[in-house]
Design a protein around this motif. Structure first.
Motif, PDB file in Angstrom:
ATOM      1  N   UNK A 193     -16.561   1.286  45.399  1.00  0.00           N
ATOM      2  CA  UNK A 193     -17.615   0.203  45.248  1.00  0.00           C
ATOM      3  C   UNK A 193     -17.371  -0.880  46.235  1.00  0.00           C
ATOM      4  N   UNK A 194     -16.084  -1.437  46.088  1.00  0.00           N
ATOM      5  CA  UNK A 194     -15.739  -2.508  47.181  1.00  0.00           C
ATOM      6  C   UNK A 194     -16.084  -2.083  48.464  1.00  0.00           C
ATOM      7  N   UNK A 195     -15.656  -0.939  48.983  1.00  0.00           N
ATOM      8  CA  UNK A 195     -15.499  -0.276  50.169  1.00  0.00           C
ATOM      9  C   UNK A 195     -17.033  -0.214  50.483  1.00  0.00           C
ATOM     10  N   UNK A 196     -17.914   0.287  49.703  1.00  0.00           N
ATOM     11  CA  UNK A 196     -19.354   0.296  50.084  1.00  0.00           C
ATOM     12  C   UNK A 196     -19.901  -1.185  50.298  1.00  0.00           C
ATOM     13  N   UNK A 197     -19.469  -2.111  49.584  1.00  0.00           N
ATOM     14  CA  UNK A 197     -19.957  -3.456  49.818  1.00  0.00           C
ATOM     15  C   UNK A 197     -19.516  -3.804  51.181  1.00  0.00           C
ATOM     16  N   UNK A 198     -18.239  -3.841  51.630  1.00  0.00           N
ATOM     17  CA  UNK A 198     -17.993  -4.168  52.859  1.00  0.00           C
ATOM     18  C   UNK A 198     -18.470  -3.241  53.814  1.00  0.00           C
ATOM     19  N   UNK A 199     -18.683  -2.204  53.909  1.00  0.00           N
ATOM     20  CA  UNK A 199     -19.602  -1.312  54.874  1.00  0.00           C
ATOM     21  C   UNK A 199     -20.993  -1.740  55.134  1.00  0.00           C
ATOM     22  N   UNK A 200     -21.500  -1.913  54.047  1.00  0.00           N
ATOM     23  CA  UNK A 200     -22.739  -2.555  54.120  1.00  0.00           C
ATOM     24  C   UNK A 200     -23.056  -3.860  54.919  1.00  0.00           C
ATOM     25  N   UNK A 201     -21.938  -4.638  54.349  1.00  0.00           N
ATOM     26  CA  UNK A 201     -22.009  -6.054  55.144  1.00  0.00           C
ATOM     27  C   UNK A 201     -21.811  -5.679  56.546  1.00  0.00           C
ATOM     28  N   UNK A 202     -20.928  -5.006  57.186  1.00  0.00           N
ATOM     29  CA  UNK A 202     -20.611  -4.625  58.469  1.00  0.00           C
ATOM     30  C   UNK A 202     -21.752  -4.079  59.072  1.00  0.00           C
ATOM     31  N   UNK A 203     -22.542  -3.278  58.375  1.00  0.00           N
ATOM     32  CA  UNK A 203     -23.916  -2.674  58.941  1.00  0.00           C
ATOM     33  C   UNK A 203     -24.858  -3.879  59.189  1.00  0.00           C
ATOM     34  N   UNK A 240      -7.029 -22.883  63.263  1.00  0.00           N
ATOM     35  CA  UNK A 240      -6.819 -22.078  64.336  1.00  0.00           C
ATOM     36  C   UNK A 240      -7.941 -20.874  64.124  1.00  0.00           C
ATOM     37  N   UNK A 241      -7.952 -20.339  65.252  1.00  0.00           N
ATOM     38  CA  UNK A 241      -8.727 -18.977  65.273  1.00  0.00           C
ATOM     39  C   UNK A 241      -7.703 -17.737  64.905  1.00  0.00           C
ATOM     40  N   UNK A 242      -8.089 -16.853  64.161  1.00  0.00           N
ATOM     41  CA  UNK A 242      -7.514 -15.954  63.557  1.00  0.00           C
ATOM     42  C   UNK A 242      -8.002 -14.382  63.915  1.00  0.00           C
ATOM     43  N   UNK A 243      -7.023 -13.522  63.928  1.00  0.00           N
ATOM     44  CA  UNK A 243      -7.533 -12.037  64.205  1.00  0.00           C
ATOM     45  C   UNK A 243      -8.160 -11.466  63.178  1.00  0.00           C
ATOM     46  N   UNK A 244      -9.328 -10.916  63.247  1.00  0.00           N
ATOM     47  CA  UNK A 244      -9.946 -10.114  62.170  1.00  0.00           C
ATOM     48  C   UNK A 244      -9.736  -8.608  62.098  1.00  0.00           C
ATOM     49  N   UNK A 245      -9.071  -8.304  60.878  1.00  0.00           N
ATOM     50  CA  UNK A 245      -8.453  -7.019  60.459  1.00  0.00           C
ATOM     51  C   UNK A 245      -9.468  -6.314  59.579  1.00  0.00           C
ATOM     52  N   UNK A 246     -10.047  -5.068  59.807  1.00  0.00           N
ATOM     53  CA  UNK A 246     -10.659  -4.469  58.776  1.00  0.00           C
ATOM     54  C   UNK A 246      -9.897  -4.495  57.470  1.00  0.00           C
ATOM     55  N   UNK A 247     -10.842  -4.636  56.635  1.00  0.00           N
ATOM     56  CA  UNK A 247     -10.334  -4.780  55.170  1.00  0.00           C
ATOM     57  C   UNK A 247     -10.393  -3.389  54.409  1.00  0.00           C
ATOM     58  N   UNK A 248      -9.366  -2.466  54.429  1.00  0.00           N
ATOM     59  CA  UNK A 248      -9.853  -1.004  53.787  1.00  0.00           C
ATOM     60  C   UNK A 248      -9.403  -1.083  52.197  1.00  0.00           C
ATOM     61  N   UNK A 249     -10.402  -0.729  51.446  1.00  0.00           N
ATOM     62  CA  UNK A 249     -10.422  -0.666  50.013  1.00  0.00           C
ATOM     63  C   UNK A 249     -10.143   0.438  49.633  1.00  0.00           C
ATOM     64  N   UNK A 250     -10.947   1.537  50.279  1.00  0.00           N
ATOM     65  CA  UNK A 250     -10.881   3.067  49.652  1.00  0.00           C
ATOM     66  C   UNK A 250     -10.811   3.786  50.892  1.00  0.00           C
TER      67      UNK A 250
END
Length: 413
Positions: A128-138, A320-330
């Motif tokens: 469910x969490x991964x789906x949410x992150x993917x939809x936001x990325x879309x 500070x600026x930070x590096x954005x790393x994809x958050x893998x949930x599933x």
């Protein structure tokens, strides 16, 4: 210094998150809430306009009317994910988390903030969490989850909340989760409530026993009876602090009162334990049980304030600026979603980069099937899996949520 930041609040409740975000610097254009008692409280505290009714009903409000606001925020219903419940997730008619995420495409806010119970952070809801992150990325947003403890922000309560923040990439580079306030620790229950015990002769002794922060305050719902301070485990913890958790009192203890366990708390006391004091002063309206539920179901304002500040700092490019790393949930869900085809167990685990055995994979697929349609095809000794549709309500006119919602409307809170 002249910047103005606007917010839309959905599932606003009685205003805990509204208040915290207001203190951070956001001005609300609308607060949407289903419960009439909570709406009365919002209006009583000069929060206007308030749209009263089902947040998913377009006749109550139209998300497209608020396109371009700085922040879309909400505390969507917790029962679909709570550990103490059935954890029906996408199959619970009260689940509005996925629907809320879909509103990003209509509102196009600069940021999204949604909070819920710790249960949403469990392995049961990884897909469910991964789906949410993917939809936001879309939709062009970078989403992140974080478990925050209210006690880290001077709230005298053990209240973990699972928070989702999503920002556009140019802002996400500057977003940093708020850190615990090491210089302002949460007071104990005794310290926080001592002044509210009036002239009760036992207050000094009681304060010494109430030497811990409170268990999580549980507001409950209309499906259950009157107000009390939570399930059996919480009641035992309260008893150890000499608090009677079997209900809520109308008034503080009288001077000569004696108790087998200890005094019951009043709504005013519970309000303090939720962080509603000092700069977060707030008036709750209604009868005792309604007031208690409003308070108990609120997001502690100091936590909302801290997260709101972190979002505003990202907007202003502070820090500070930070590096954005994809958050893998599933990774299993992700492999199935990207393949959009049947995958054997061996290929699925390889694409997911996991070392799951057959039984582990089957258990994982079983968890996914609670929120998604999973097609299973078996040929000889080979079993293959394909990810189907998401079961959650995201705005579909024909979704079963509508019938269930109407049937249970009087019990939903």
């Amino acid at each position: 210094m002249n910047e103005s930041f606007t917010a839309v609040e959905i599932c606003a409740g009685a205003g805990g998150q509204v208040l915290g975000l207001h203190q951070a610097g956001f001005k609300h254009e609308v607060a949407v809430e289903f419960d009439s008692n909570a709406c009365t409280t919002l209006r009583h505290n000069d929060i206007t306009p308030v749209a009263e009714g089902d947040v998913a009903d377009s006749s109550v409000w139209d998300p497209r009317d608020y396109e371009g606001v700085s922040l879309l925020a909400g505390g969507v219903p917790c029962p679909p994910f709570t550990i103490a419940g059935k954890q029906l997730g996408a199959n619970d008619e009260r689940d509005l988390f996925a629907w809320s995420v879909e509103q990003v495409d209509k509102v196009r806010p600069r940021a999204l903030l949604l909070e819920n119970v710790r249960g949403l952070s469990m392995p049961r809801f990884a897909g469910y969490r991964q789906h949410v992150l993917d939809r936001l990325a879309d939709s062009g947003y970078v989403g992140e989850w974080q478990l925050l403890q209210a006690s880290d922000f001077a709230v005298p309560q053990l209240r973990p909340r699972f928070v989702l923040v999503a920002l556009k990439p140019e802002d996400a580079e500057f977003f940093h989760w708020p850190k615990p306030d090491k210089f302002d620790p949460a007071p104990t229950v005794g310290q926080a409530l001592f002044d509210l015990m009036g002239d009760w002769k036992g207050a000094d002794d009681w304060k010494g026993h109430a030497d811990k922060i409170a268990p999580t305050i549980v507001g409950g719902s209309k499906k259950h009876g009157g107000a009390d301070l939570g399930p059996t485990r919480a009641k035992r913890a309260w008893a150890q602090m000499h608090v009677d958790a079997m209900g809520v009192a109308d008034a503080p203890p009288a001077r000569d009162d004696e108790f087998a366990i200890g005094p019951k708390l009043t709504c005013d006391m519970v309000q303090v334990l939720q962080g509603f004091e000092g700069r977060y002063d707030w008036s709750f309206t209604g009868r005792k049980t309604s007031r208690y539920r409003q308070i108990g179901n609120a997001f502690p304002p100091p936590v909302a304030h801290a997260v709101g500040n972190a979002i505003l700092k990202a907007f202003r490019r502070e820090g500070p600026r930070r590096e954005i790393r994809p958050s893998a949930q599933d990774p299993v869900y992700r492999a199935l979603a990207e393949a959009n085809d049947f995958l054997s167990a061996a290929k699925l685990t390889r694409l997911a980069g996991t070392t799951m055995g057959t039984s582990q994979l089957e258990r994982h697929i079983s968890m996914l099937s609670k929120d998604f349609d999973i097609e299973v095809a078996t040929r000889g000794q080979t079993t293959k899996y394909k990810l189907g549709s998401f079961n959650a309500f995201v705005g579909q006119e024909a979704h079963s949520r509508h019938e269930a919602f109407l049937k249970n409307r009087a019990k939903i809170s």
